[in-house]
Scaffold this motif. Sequence first.
Motif, mmCIF file in Angstrom:
data_model
loop_
_atom_site.group_PDB
_atom_site.id
_atom_site.type_symbol
_atom_site.label_atom_id
_atom_site.label_comp_id
_atom_site.label_asym_id
_atom_site.label_seq_id
_atom_site.Cartn_x
_atom_site.Cartn_y
_atom_site.Cartn_z
ATOM 1 N N LEU A 1 0.833 -1.199 0.000
ATOM 2 C CA LEU A 1 0.000 0.000 0.000
ATOM 3 C C LEU A 1 0.867 1.248 0.000
ATOM 4 C CD1 LEU A 1 -2.730 -0.974 2.632
ATOM 5 C CD2 LEU A 1 -2.841 -1.203 0.151
ATOM 6 N N SER A 2 0.398 2.245 -0.695
ATOM 7 C CA SER A 2 1.082 3.547 -0.685
ATOM 8 C C SER A 2 0.751 4.280 0.617
ATOM 9 C CB SER A 2 0.648 4.382 -1.885
ATOM 10 O OG SER A 2 -0.731 4.726 -1.762
ATOM 11 N N ASP A 3 1.491 5.350 0.910
ATOM 12 C CA ASP A 3 1.233 6.133 2.131
ATOM 13 C C ASP A 3 -0.200 6.673 2.128
ATOM 14 O OD1 ASP A 3 3.778 5.657 2.978
ATOM 15 O OD2 ASP A 3 4.599 7.571 2.278
ATOM 16 N N GLU A 4 -0.652 7.100 0.950
ATOM 17 C CA GLU A 4 -2.007 7.646 0.830
ATOM 18 C C GLU A 4 -3.050 6.564 1.113
ATOM 19 O OE1 GLU A 4 -4.902 9.844 -2.489
ATOM 20 O OE2 GLU A 4 -2.819 9.333 -2.974
ATOM 21 N N GLN A 5 -2.818 5.360 0.606
ATOM 22 C CA GLN A 5 -3.762 4.258 0.829
ATOM 23 C C GLN A 5 -3.794 3.863 2.304
ATOM 24 O OE1 GLN A 5 -1.991 1.626 -2.122
ATOM 25 N NE2 GLN A 5 -3.837 1.767 -3.403
ATOM 26 N N VAL A 6 -2.621 3.891 2.955
ATOM 27 C CA VAL A 6 -2.559 3.567 4.385
ATOM 28 C C VAL A 6 -3.356 4.593 5.188
ATOM 29 C CG1 VAL A 6 -1.048 3.426 6.403
ATOM 30 C CG2 VAL A 6 -0.351 2.358 4.240
ATOM 31 N N SER A 7 -3.216 5.851 4.849
ATOM 32 C CA SER A 7 -3.943 6.914 5.552
ATOM 33 C C SER A 7 -5.452 6.735 5.407
ATOM 34 C CB SER A 7 -3.525 8.281 5.012
ATOM 35 O OG SER A 7 -2.168 8.535 5.289
ATOM 36 N N LYS A 8 -5.893 6.395 4.180
ATOM 37 C CA LYS A 8 -7.323 6.190 3.942
ATOM 38 C C LYS A 8 -7.834 4.988 4.730
ATOM 39 C CE LYS A 8 -7.697 8.259 -0.661
ATOM 40 N NZ LYS A 8 -8.027 8.013 -2.097
ATOM 41 N N LEU A 9 -7.017 3.946 4.793
ATOM 42 C CA LEU A 9 -7.414 2.746 5.535
ATOM 43 C C LEU A 9 -7.597 3.071 7.014
ATOM 44 C CD1 LEU A 9 -7.797 -0.361 5.723
ATOM 45 C CD2 LEU A 9 -5.315 -0.535 6.036
ATOM 46 N N LEU A 10 -6.657 3.786 7.592
ATOM 47 C CA LEU A 10 -6.747 4.132 9.010
ATOM 48 C C LEU A 10 -7.903 5.092 9.291
ATOM 49 C CD1 LEU A 10 -2.944 4.544 9.878
ATOM 50 C CD2 LEU A 10 -4.423 2.557 10.241
ATOM 51 N N ASP A 11 -8.163 5.988 8.338
ATOM 52 C CA ASP A 11 -9.272 6.941 8.518
ATOM 53 C C ASP A 11 -10.619 6.217 8.539
ATOM 54 O OD1 ASP A 11 -7.536 9.048 8.638
ATOM 55 O OD2 ASP A 11 -7.789 9.652 6.532
ATOM 56 N N GLU A 12 -10.715 5.114 7.823
ATOM 57 C CA GLU A 12 -11.964 4.365 7.783
ATOM 58 C C GLU A 12 -12.317 3.794 9.149
ATOM 59 O OE1 GLU A 12 -14.290 3.799 5.336
ATOM 60 O OE2 GLU A 12 -13.193 5.400 4.299
ATOM 61 N N THR A 13 -11.301 3.491 9.949
ATOM 62 C CA THR A 13 -11.594 2.947 11.284
ATOM 63 C C THR A 13 -12.290 3.970 12.167
ATOM 64 O OG1 THR A 13 -9.418 3.600 12.156
ATOM 65 C CG2 THR A 13 -9.575 1.430 11.147
ATOM 66 N N ASP A 14 -12.043 5.266 11.925
ATOM 67 C CA ASP A 14 -12.667 6.317 12.739
ATOM 68 C C ASP A 14 -14.161 6.404 12.494
ATOM 69 O OD1 ASP A 14 -10.189 6.965 13.760
ATOM 70 O OD2 ASP A 14 -9.783 8.496 12.235
ATOM 71 N N LYS A 15 -14.665 5.795 11.413
ATOM 72 C CA LYS A 15 -16.084 5.859 11.075
ATOM 73 C C LYS A 15 -16.906 4.800 11.811
ATOM 74 C CE LYS A 15 -15.068 7.620 6.442
ATOM 75 N NZ LYS A 15 -15.219 7.382 4.978
ATOM 76 N N LEU A 16 -16.213 3.897 12.558
ATOM 77 C CA LEU A 16 -16.938 2.879 13.310
ATOM 78 C C LEU A 16 -17.706 3.526 14.451
ATOM 79 C CD1 LEU A 16 -14.190 0.083 13.484
ATOM 80 C CD2 LEU A 16 -16.233 0.096 12.044
ATOM 81 N N PHE B 1 -4.480 -2.284 12.423
ATOM 82 C CA PHE B 1 -4.063 -1.926 11.059
ATOM 83 C C PHE B 1 -2.710 -1.209 11.059
ATOM 84 C CE2 PHE B 1 -8.751 -1.930 9.680
ATOM 85 C CZ PHE B 1 -8.655 -3.242 9.250
ATOM 86 N N THR B 2 -2.483 -0.380 12.074
ATOM 87 C CA THR B 2 -1.209 0.345 12.160
ATOM 88 C C THR B 2 -0.043 -0.633 12.314
ATOM 89 O OG1 THR B 2 -2.282 2.279 13.159
ATOM 90 C CG2 THR B 2 0.103 2.075 13.442
ATOM 91 N N ILE B 3 -0.230 -1.600 13.196
ATOM 92 C CA ILE B 3 0.822 -2.618 13.393
ATOM 93 C C ILE B 3 1.009 -3.448 12.125
ATOM 94 C CG2 ILE B 3 1.431 -4.711 14.659
ATOM 95 C CD1 ILE B 3 -0.004 -3.520 17.089
ATOM 96 N N ALA B 4 -0.127 -3.779 11.482
ATOM 97 C CA ALA B 4 -0.073 -4.626 10.289
ATOM 98 C C ALA B 4 0.728 -3.984 9.166
ATOM 99 C CB ALA B 4 -1.481 -4.946 9.811
ATOM 100 N N VAL B 5 0.453 -2.698 8.884
ATOM 101 C CA VAL B 5 1.118 -2.048 7.743
ATOM 102 C C VAL B 5 2.586 -1.746 8.026
ATOM 103 C CG1 VAL B 5 -1.014 -1.062 6.861
ATOM 104 C CG2 VAL B 5 0.366 0.263 8.469
ATOM 105 N N HIS B 6 2.959 -1.676 9.303
ATOM 106 C CA HIS B 6 4.353 -1.379 9.632
ATOM 107 C C HIS B 6 5.184 -2.633 9.907
ATOM 108 C CE1 HIS B 6 2.711 2.711 10.317
ATOM 109 N NE2 HIS B 6 3.928 3.084 9.950
ATOM 110 N N SER B 7 4.521 -3.736 10.253
ATOM 111 C CA SER B 7 5.261 -4.952 10.612
ATOM 112 C C SER B 7 5.188 -6.047 9.549
ATOM 113 C CB SER B 7 4.730 -5.513 11.931
ATOM 114 O OG SER B 7 3.396 -5.997 11.768
ATOM 115 N N GLY B 8 4.093 -6.058 8.763
ATOM 116 C CA GLY B 8 3.916 -7.119 7.779
ATOM 117 C C GLY B 8 3.405 -8.415 8.379
ATOM 118 N N LEU B 9 2.933 -8.358 9.616
ATOM 119 C CA LEU B 9 2.399 -9.564 10.254
ATOM 120 C C LEU B 9 1.138 -10.029 9.540
ATOM 121 C CD1 LEU B 9 2.731 -8.710 14.065
ATOM 122 C CD2 LEU B 9 4.175 -10.254 12.713
#
Length: 226
Positions: A180-195, A208-216
């Motif tokens: 994912l690009s930086d922009e896609q990561v930002s959009k993904l994290l922003d979607e969690t705020d809509k819960l 999601f933050t751990i996932a995109v930075h660790s690759g787990l």
Amino acid sequence: MRNKRNNGEGSFRKDERRNLWIYSFSYEVDGQKGRKQFAGKTKGAAKQKAEMFIEGLKKPSDKRYTVEKWCEYWLNSIARPQVRERTFEKYKSTLKNYVIPYIGELSLNDVNAGDLQEHFNDLMVFGGTKGTGLSPSTFKATRKYFMQALDYAVDRELLTSNPVRKTKPPKSEKEEIVILSDEQVSKLLDETDKLDNQFMALMMRGIFTIAVHSGLRQGELFALDW
């Protein structure tokens, strides 16, 4: 006095649990002897497997087998009694589609590793119903079944070595990793705020933050202690 059974003759019993007939028999062919049993939905089917097994033990006398004739012999006399019918049909269709039409007329002794490698390469590029190449799994099955057929020819001293074993299988295709690009990561994290649930929003953002930075992987993420 009980009559002695001939080679390959035996007795039947019904397996009520599996609803199959079991045919048990003793054999002695070309110095090989033992006892065997085969199952079938009918007595005839079970005995037919036994007869094919006995035939397969006999050393082939004709040294002028073509690839087609040998594959047919191996399929019906060797493979079929040993595997389930569905597996046998897969063996049969694979060899009849990807081996016999191309090299079936060759004498068994004329098959060499170089020609086989060229044929296998063509299958990978141009094979299949659409002519776009076989999938790696189909190719591997084709090579495997033909190798087994020629292994038996070596066992029966019709070949001194198996040319299929001197060919190279295809390399397994590795699935391309999408990052994912930086922009896609930002959009993904922003979607969690809509819960609606704030706790879930915070937890999912953390995951999601751990996932995109660790690759787990998913299982590794949920196994973490929080």
